[in-house]
Design a protein around this motif. Structure first.
Motif, mmCIF file in Angstrom:
data_model
loop_
_atom_site.group_PDB
_atom_site.id
_atom_site.type_symbol
_atom_site.label_atom_id
_atom_site.label_comp_id
_atom_site.label_asym_id
_atom_site.label_seq_id
_atom_site.Cartn_x
_atom_site.Cartn_y
_atom_site.Cartn_z
ATOM 1 N N ARG A 97 0.788 -1.228 0.000
ATOM 2 C CA ARG A 97 0.000 0.000 0.000
ATOM 3 C C ARG A 97 0.823 1.282 0.000
ATOM 4 N N GLY A 98 2.109 1.161 -0.265
ATOM 5 C CA GLY A 98 2.889 2.368 -0.478
ATOM 6 C C GLY A 98 3.938 2.707 0.554
ATOM 7 N N ALA A 99 4.210 1.824 1.497
ATOM 8 C CA ALA A 99 5.238 2.107 2.505
ATOM 9 C C ALA A 99 6.588 2.351 1.841
ATOM 10 N N ALA A 100 7.290 3.379 2.323
ATOM 11 C CA ALA A 100 8.657 3.631 1.841
ATOM 12 C C ALA A 100 9.650 2.715 2.530
ATOM 13 N N ALA A 101 9.242 2.156 3.670
ATOM 14 C CA ALA A 101 10.069 1.217 4.419
ATOM 15 C C ALA A 101 9.174 0.543 5.456
ATOM 16 N N LEU A 102 9.625 -0.602 5.943
ATOM 17 C CA LEU A 102 8.947 -1.299 7.026
ATOM 18 C C LEU A 102 9.843 -1.290 8.248
ATOM 19 N N ARG A 103 9.234 -1.154 9.408
ATOM 20 C CA ARG A 103 9.980 -1.300 10.659
ATOM 21 C C ARG A 103 9.343 -2.440 11.441
ATOM 22 N N ILE A 104 10.110 -3.498 11.667
ATOM 23 C CA ILE A 104 9.623 -4.616 12.450
ATOM 24 C C ILE A 104 10.632 -4.966 13.532
ATOM 25 N N ASN A 105 10.137 -5.558 14.610
ATOM 26 C CA ASN A 105 10.988 -6.162 15.625
ATOM 27 C C ASN A 105 10.906 -7.674 15.412
ATOM 28 N N PRO A 106 11.884 -8.289 14.779
ATOM 29 C CA PRO A 106 11.777 -9.725 14.477
ATOM 30 C C PRO A 106 11.480 -10.575 15.708
ATOM 31 N N GLY A 107 11.901 -10.095 16.873
ATOM 32 C CA GLY A 107 11.686 -10.861 18.097
ATOM 33 C C GLY A 107 10.256 -10.894 18.577
ATOM 34 N N ASN A 108 9.366 -10.044 18.024
ATOM 35 C CA ASN A 108 7.973 -10.117 18.469
ATOM 36 C C ASN A 108 6.988 -10.400 17.330
ATOM 37 N N ILE A 109 7.501 -10.765 16.159
ATOM 38 C CA ILE A 109 6.622 -11.078 15.022
ATOM 39 C C ILE A 109 6.014 -12.480 15.154
ATOM 40 N N GLY A 110 6.691 -13.355 15.901
ATOM 41 C CA GLY A 110 6.092 -14.666 16.149
ATOM 42 C C GLY A 110 6.954 -15.845 15.742
ATOM 43 N N SER A 111 7.558 -15.775 14.579
ATOM 44 C CA SER A 111 8.446 -16.846 14.125
ATOM 45 C C SER A 111 9.293 -16.310 12.985
ATOM 46 N N MET A 112 10.400 -16.975 12.721
ATOM 47 C CA MET A 112 11.258 -16.539 11.630
ATOM 48 C C MET A 112 10.618 -16.809 10.277
ATOM 49 N N GLU A 113 9.683 -17.742 10.228
ATOM 50 C CA GLU A 113 8.956 -17.956 8.974
ATOM 51 C C GLU A 113 8.115 -16.729 8.632
ATOM 52 N N ARG A 114 7.537 -16.112 9.641
ATOM 53 C CA ARG A 114 6.768 -14.890 9.425
ATOM 54 C C ARG A 114 7.689 -13.731 9.057
ATOM 55 N N VAL A 115 8.861 -13.682 9.682
ATOM 56 C CA VAL A 115 9.858 -12.676 9.304
ATOM 57 C C VAL A 115 10.233 -12.858 7.835
ATOM 58 N N ASP A 116 10.399 -14.108 7.419
ATOM 59 C CA ASP A 116 10.754 -14.382 6.023
ATOM 60 C C ASP A 116 9.679 -13.874 5.066
ATOM 61 N N ALA A 117 8.434 -14.005 5.469
ATOM 62 C CA ALA A 117 7.343 -13.509 4.618
ATOM 63 C C ALA A 117 7.421 -11.995 4.467
ATOM 64 N N VAL A 118 7.799 -11.314 5.541
ATOM 65 C CA VAL A 118 7.963 -9.857 5.479
ATOM 66 C C VAL A 118 9.143 -9.498 4.585
ATOM 67 N N ILE A 119 10.232 -10.235 4.706
ATOM 68 C CA ILE A 119 11.390 -10.001 3.842
ATOM 69 C C ILE A 119 10.994 -10.139 2.377
ATOM 70 N N ASP A 120 10.259 -11.189 2.065
ATOM 71 C CA ASP A 120 9.835 -11.416 0.676
ATOM 72 C C ASP A 120 8.948 -10.263 0.180
ATOM 73 N N ALA A 121 8.073 -9.760 1.053
ATOM 74 C CA ALA A 121 7.197 -8.648 0.666
ATOM 75 C C ALA A 121 8.005 -7.387 0.405
ATOM 76 N N ALA A 122 9.027 -7.139 1.239
ATOM 77 C CA ALA A 122 9.878 -5.964 1.041
ATOM 78 C C ALA A 122 10.688 -6.085 -0.243
#
Length: 357
Positions: A97-122
């Motif tokens: 939806r137009g984010a210029a960047a994402l800010r996440i805390n990988p330690g509270n996203i839930g799992s590294m698989e979910r972090v990977d999904a965010v990486i792929d989206a970025a």
């Protein structure tokens, strides 16, 4: 101050703003408005941009904020960073939806698989990710370790997350590892700058407190880091109007001789020699200088001791005497003015030379 230290980091583009790679240290803040109220948020972003903010972050706490976020990204004068906690699906949608960047805390996203999904989206959106680490979002393998200090946990967590992102072929990252106290902040960022010298660092003290305490803590920690060449972008968190964060950030950069966009006030601390009511004069000058967008220096001196001689390097100023003052430019007198005209006459000279905002 070592400018060379900052050139070691790789450049990351947050919209049109370069972070790292030798670019000037950029100033960030975060909106306090509700993201689903796009009009209120855009109004605040406009005010922050006018104050000198260069990158803005907004919270996306739930799905109902996404429509507002999309509109904000569309009309914002600043690149907008989506701040995501816990729900990785919000990050996936924000990237679309137009984010210029994402800010996440990988330690509270839930799992590294979910972090990977965010990486792929970025990757797909061609936008960077800021990896945020703090005491509440440590990597699970370090969180409960009794043999490690908080500094060691923050550094180890940061390194493990960076290594994971790199293993996924994603190096378009900025890193922050924040604490609420100055000694921990200094120790963590000094270690990160040595162990991850290529990664741009977002510096600041988190949960630093209200305006006075937060200003002192941020200025102490971030000032020391920047003077040492550590830090590529910053947010000076304050429990206050976010415009104050921007003002304090620019004052800090100016005090370090790194960047200046607004005037500097040089004023003496006053004493029994003052022949005028000095403090209200200095306060009024400070207030009116907010309307001047020029990197000039202006002096308000209370007596002949702290007069043109001590402020000869200042662009314009006043040296006050009993019931009057002498206007001066670069230490050279221009004319005398009565006490009740000091501020007006000073700003007449400023506007004649440098214009209004």
């Amino acid at each position: 101050m070592s400018e060379l230290a900052r050139t070691k980091t790789h450049p990351v583009m947050v919209g049109p703003v370069q972070v790292g790679g030798g670019a000037p240290v950029s100033v960030q803040s975060m909106c306090t408005t509700k993201t689903d109220d796009a009009d209120a948020t855009l109004h605040q972003i406009k005010k922050l941009a006018e104050a000198g903010c260069e990158i803005i972050r907004v919270a996306i706490p739930d799905a109902k904020a996404l429509n507002g976020f999309e509109e904000i990204c569309k009309y914002s004068p600043l690149p907008v960073v989506a701040d995501i906690h816990f729900d990785y699906k919000l990050a996936l949608e924000a990237a679309k939806r137009g984010a210029a960047a994402l800010r996440i805390n990988p330690g509270n996203i839930g799992s590294m698989e979910r972090v990977d999904a965010v990486i792929d989206a970025a990757k797909e959106a061609h936008i960077p990710i800021r990896i945020g680490v703090n005491a509440g979002s440590l990597a699970k393998e370090f969180d409960t370790r009794q043999d490690m200090t908080l500094v060691e946990k923050l550094v180890a967590s940061s390194k493990s997350f960076v290594e994971h992102f790199s293993s996924r072929g994603f190096d378009n990252i900025v890193l922050s590892a924040k604490a609420h106290d100055v000694p921990t902040t200094l120790a963590v960022y000094r270690a990160l700058s040595k162990e991850l010298p290529q990664i741009p660092l977002h510096v600041g003290v988190t949960e630093a407190g209200a305006l006075r305490q937060g200003t002192v803590k941020n200025s102490a920690a971030v000032g020391i880091l920047l003077e040492s060449g550590i830090g590529d972008t910053m947010r000076l968190s304050l429990t206050a109007d976010p415009i104050e964060e921007v003002h304090v950030a620019w004052e800090l950069l100016a005090a370090l001789g790194m960047r200046r966009i607004k005037p500097e006030l040089v004023s003496c601390p006053t004493c029994g020699r003052c022949g005028v009511d000095m403090i209200p004069i200095a306060e009024e000058v400070t207030k009116r200088l907010d309307g001047v967008r020029a990197p000039i220096s202006v002096a308000v001196m209370g007596c002949v001791v702290n007069g043109p001689g001590e402020a000869k390097g200042v662009d314009l100023g006043v040296a006050c005497g009993k019931g009057q003052a002498v206007l001066f430019e670069n230490g050279n007198p221009i004319r005398k003015v009565p006490e009740d005209k000091i501020v007006d006459e000073l700003f007449t000279e400023i506007e004649n030379r440098f214009g209004k905002k």
